[in-house]
Write a protein that holds these residues in place. Sequence first.
Motif: not given
Length: 462
Positions: A33-37, A68-69, A154-157, A173-177
């Motif tokens: 989530l951090t990387e994708h956000k 913070l990331g 989050n599953a979608s953005m 979103s990233a790495n989700k189906q």
Amino acid sequence: VTHARNLAYNNYTSGSTGKPKGVLVPHKGLTNLTEHKIRACQVDRNSCVLQFFSFSFDASIPEIIMSLGCGAKLCLADKETLLPGESLLNLMRAQIVTHFTMTPSAYSTFPAADLPDLKMVLVGGEAPSAELINQWSENRLFINAYGPTEVTVNASMVSCANGNPVEPTISPSANKQLYICDRNLQLVPVGVIGELHIAGVGLARGYLNRPDLTAEKFVPNPFVGTYHGTSLQYARLYKTGDLAYYFPNGRIKLLGRIDNQVKIRGFRIEPGEVEILINQHPDVKISVVTPLENNQGDKYLAAYVVPKNKELQVSSLRNFLKSRVPAYMIPQSLVILESLPLNPNGKVDLAALPNPDRVREEKEIVSPRNANEAKLAEIFAQILEIEQIGIYDNFFDLGGHSLLATKLIALLLEEFQIDINVIDLFEAPTVEGLAKRIEDKITFKAVSSDDDDDDEREIIKI
């Protein structure tokens, strides 16, 4: 040693059931989530992210981790300052806030203002209207986010406007189906409504000390090896309980909750579909549609509407719906409010919505002025199951429909012994109007009777 599979946090959520349950989220989901956000929201070390959501709400987690990331500033404030209004606007200007997240319901109460430093607006928790997207997307990134707590926030953005569609849809979103399935876990065709299921990185371990609920909501993934690899992280599907359907382009449209479905006069209705339609009215700012139950245990729809201006009338909104959907999909109660009540997480507080009857009681109800109006008001109250009826109350605005109209006419025929039909009710739907029509029919009947007597006397005389 901490591994990606270890527990990162336990977040309690009540979801749509109202009963809190602990959701066990692993580090891997939080890292993903951090990387994708950071990438999707375009946050960098010069950004300032406002911490709007309460720490008890999982929507607060992305605000923390994406700032913070990457070394950005995280702006904190007290509860009073964060209430949508001038104090919040002043805070955002003073702190040069660049990234801001809020629910659509909260945005609807937020005054339009000049915020030149604001670069990104993200909405979540509810689907935004096209008007809200257009209002807040000008010269900035606008993201419509979706995701249950059970999939690490989050599953979608999806970016809206500025070259992208304004229609609020979701995509993985990233790495989700994302899969829309029927009750047999078979994929549904384009345009067919089914339940949304989620797989991939970020699925929670399950619910704390709730193995039965975990087994019910996290099910084996039948698509492993078909649409992606056989990794253990894809071995399960999370059943969201959200209704959705596919667009031909692969995007997904959310409709509402399965547990909010209501069956009215034999027809199964999705309140979310009705809500979307109401929001298309040019004078509607925002609305929420929810199923309620009357004294007899029968379910019905109630719509709570915040207008853009005071000119919006219930009759206008009802006519708007009549021209677009079947009668059974039109809410029995249409309530106009100045604003929708929000819970601490910024979502609509359904429990705090007023009873439609109580809203009527707060308005001036003009009492019947004669015996016919009094009797008619009594019959209206009996049919509609409403305690107090005024002479200006409209049968259809109070939830009357064709089946109830038939019952009403039967009672009127029995009570007044006159020739009255459903057309009379449609042409004069208020107590005052219908009472006047009944009086005219009674007078006409009496006059006709006198004329018949005179003719009979003339015949005898001859």
